[in-house]
Design an enzyme around this catalytic site. Structure first.
Site, PDB file in Angstrom:
ATOM      1  N   PHE A   1       4.364   1.527   4.043  1.00  0.00           N
ATOM      2  CA  PHE A   1       5.562   0.925   4.614  1.00  0.00           C
ATOM      3  C   PHE A   1       6.228   0.083   3.527  1.00  0.00           C
ATOM      4  O   PHE A   1       5.765   0.039   2.383  1.00  0.00           O
ATOM      5  CB  PHE A   1       5.164   0.073   5.824  1.00  0.00           C
ATOM      6  CG  PHE A   1       6.313  -0.356   6.700  1.00  0.00           C
ATOM      7  CD1 PHE A   1       7.315   0.531   7.043  1.00  0.00           C
ATOM      8  CD2 PHE A   1       6.382  -1.663   7.173  1.00  0.00           C
ATOM      9  CE1 PHE A   1       8.370   0.137   7.853  1.00  0.00           C
ATOM     10  CE2 PHE A   1       7.432  -2.064   7.980  1.00  0.00           C
ATOM     11  CZ  PHE A   1       8.427  -1.165   8.315  1.00  0.00           C
TER      12      PHE A   1
ATOM     13  N   THR B   1       1.463  -7.028   3.019  1.00  0.00           N
ATOM     14  CA  THR B   1       0.586  -5.882   2.755  1.00  0.00           C
ATOM     15  C   THR B   1       1.221  -4.533   3.098  1.00  0.00           C
ATOM     16  O   THR B   1       0.534  -3.507   3.102  1.00  0.00           O
ATOM     17  CB  THR B   1      -0.715  -6.036   3.570  1.00  0.00           C
ATOM     18  OG1 THR B   1      -0.374  -6.183   4.957  1.00  0.00           O
ATOM     19  CG2 THR B   1      -1.495  -7.265   3.121  1.00  0.00           C
ATOM     20  N   GLU B   2       2.524  -4.515   3.367  1.00  0.00           N
ATOM     21  CA  GLU B   2       3.169  -3.305   3.870  1.00  0.00           C
ATOM     22  C   GLU B   2       2.957  -2.080   2.973  1.00  0.00           C
ATOM     23  O   GLU B   2       2.764  -0.958   3.464  1.00  0.00           O
ATOM     24  CB  GLU B   2       4.673  -3.560   4.056  1.00  0.00           C
ATOM     25  CG  GLU B   2       5.012  -4.420   5.263  1.00  0.00           C
ATOM     26  CD  GLU B   2       5.001  -5.909   4.975  1.00  0.00           C
ATOM     27  OE1 GLU B   2       5.535  -6.690   5.777  1.00  0.00           O
ATOM     28  OE2 GLU B   2       4.431  -6.311   3.923  1.00  0.00           O
ATOM     29  N   VAL B   3       3.016  -2.262   1.644  1.00  0.00           N
ATOM     30  CA  VAL B   3       2.912  -1.098   0.752  1.00  0.00           C
ATOM     31  C   VAL B   3       1.554  -0.413   0.862  1.00  0.00           C
ATOM     32  O   VAL B   3       1.423   0.768   0.523  1.00  0.00           O
ATOM     33  CB  VAL B   3       3.178  -1.487  -0.729  1.00  0.00           C
ATOM     34  CG1 VAL B   3       4.617  -1.950  -0.903  1.00  0.00           C
ATOM     35  CG2 VAL B   3       2.190  -2.534  -1.227  1.00  0.00           C
TER      36      VAL B   3
END
Length: 259
Positions: A141, A135-137
């Site tokens: 991130f 889920t970084e985006v």
């Protein structure tokens, strides 16, 4: 050695490393990363350990980075952030290139860095209720380090699907994508993983497992001809190893080999 953020236990040649911050959904921080590095090193050096199981305490496998840890990263200098990133990189390399087989037992959600840990394991099993994703985006991130391993594991197309959308997928879809080996009911997963670990401990040579992992990890790093030559060299080396000599002798004598 005692740990604060993980549990470490050995039974029947299986080292179980448990992420143990259930109140934080086993979220990662610098201290936990350091403890994981120590535990994996300890398991690699221990001749009494043949297989490693990685799991989480409580309802989650691992929820990714700890919120306090994320807040601290915003205050770091670039040099500090680079040093911190390299510590996580070293943990990932340590798991991926580990001489022992590493099995993920996923009994809850594995998100962001938590899903990254699953990606690195040699074999991964999860309960149907688990959701997995990077889920970084969604917080600005990037899933930089794990992308290197994920593309190797499931291919560019599916890696783009997961990394660019940041979506969480159910365990069944993760199995379809090749991120998991199998989905196992919650009531059965502990026994199932224990059975896999037992089969590896008692049904395969430790040297063969180690060399096979090394062979697979190196294949994509080389042109075809170089990979084949390395494979031939490793094939010849293995034939001279005592495990191979004992195994072939037992096979020819129709005797059950005890590893």
């Amino acid at each position: 050695m005692s740990f604060e953020h993980i549990l470490y236990d050995i039974k029947a040649r299986v080292a179980t490393i448990t992420l143990h911050r259930p109140e934080k959904r086993n979220a990662l921080n610098g201290a936990m990363v350091a403890e994981l590095q120590t535990a994996f090193k300890q398991a690699e050096e221990d001749t009494a350990v043949k297989v490693i199981v990685l799991k989480g305490s409580g309802e989650a496998f691992c929820a990714g980075a700890d919120l306090e840890y994320l807040q601290q990263l915003q205050k770091n200098t670039r040099a500090e952030n680079l040093a911190d990133s390299r510590e996580l990189m070293r943990l990932m390399q340590q798991i991926y290139y580990h001489e022992k087989v590493v099995i993920a037992q996923v009994e809850g959600h594995a998100i962001a860095g938590g899903c990254g840990l699953v990606t690195l394991c040699d074999l991964s099993y999860a309960v149907p209720e688990a959701k997995l994703g990077y889920t970084e985006v969604k917080i600005g991130f990037i899933p930089a380090l794990v992308s290197v391993f994920l593309v190797r594991k499931i291919g560019e197309g599916r890696a783009k699907d997961l990394l660019l959308t940041g979506r969480l997928i159910p365990a069944a879809k993760a199995e379809e994508y090749g991120l998991l080996n199998q989905v196992v009911p919650a009531a059965e997963i502990a026994a199932y993983v224990a059975g896999i670990a037992d089969d590896l401990c008692n049904g395969a040579s430790a040297n063969s497992l180690k060399v096979t992992k090394k062979l697979i990890a190196g294949i994509l790093d080389q042109p075809l001809e170089e990979a084949l030559e390395q494979a031939a060299q490793m094939n010849a080396d293995t034939r001279e190893h005592i495990d191979c000599q004992r195994g072939i002798k037992a096979f020819l004598a129709r005797e059950k080999m005890s590893w």
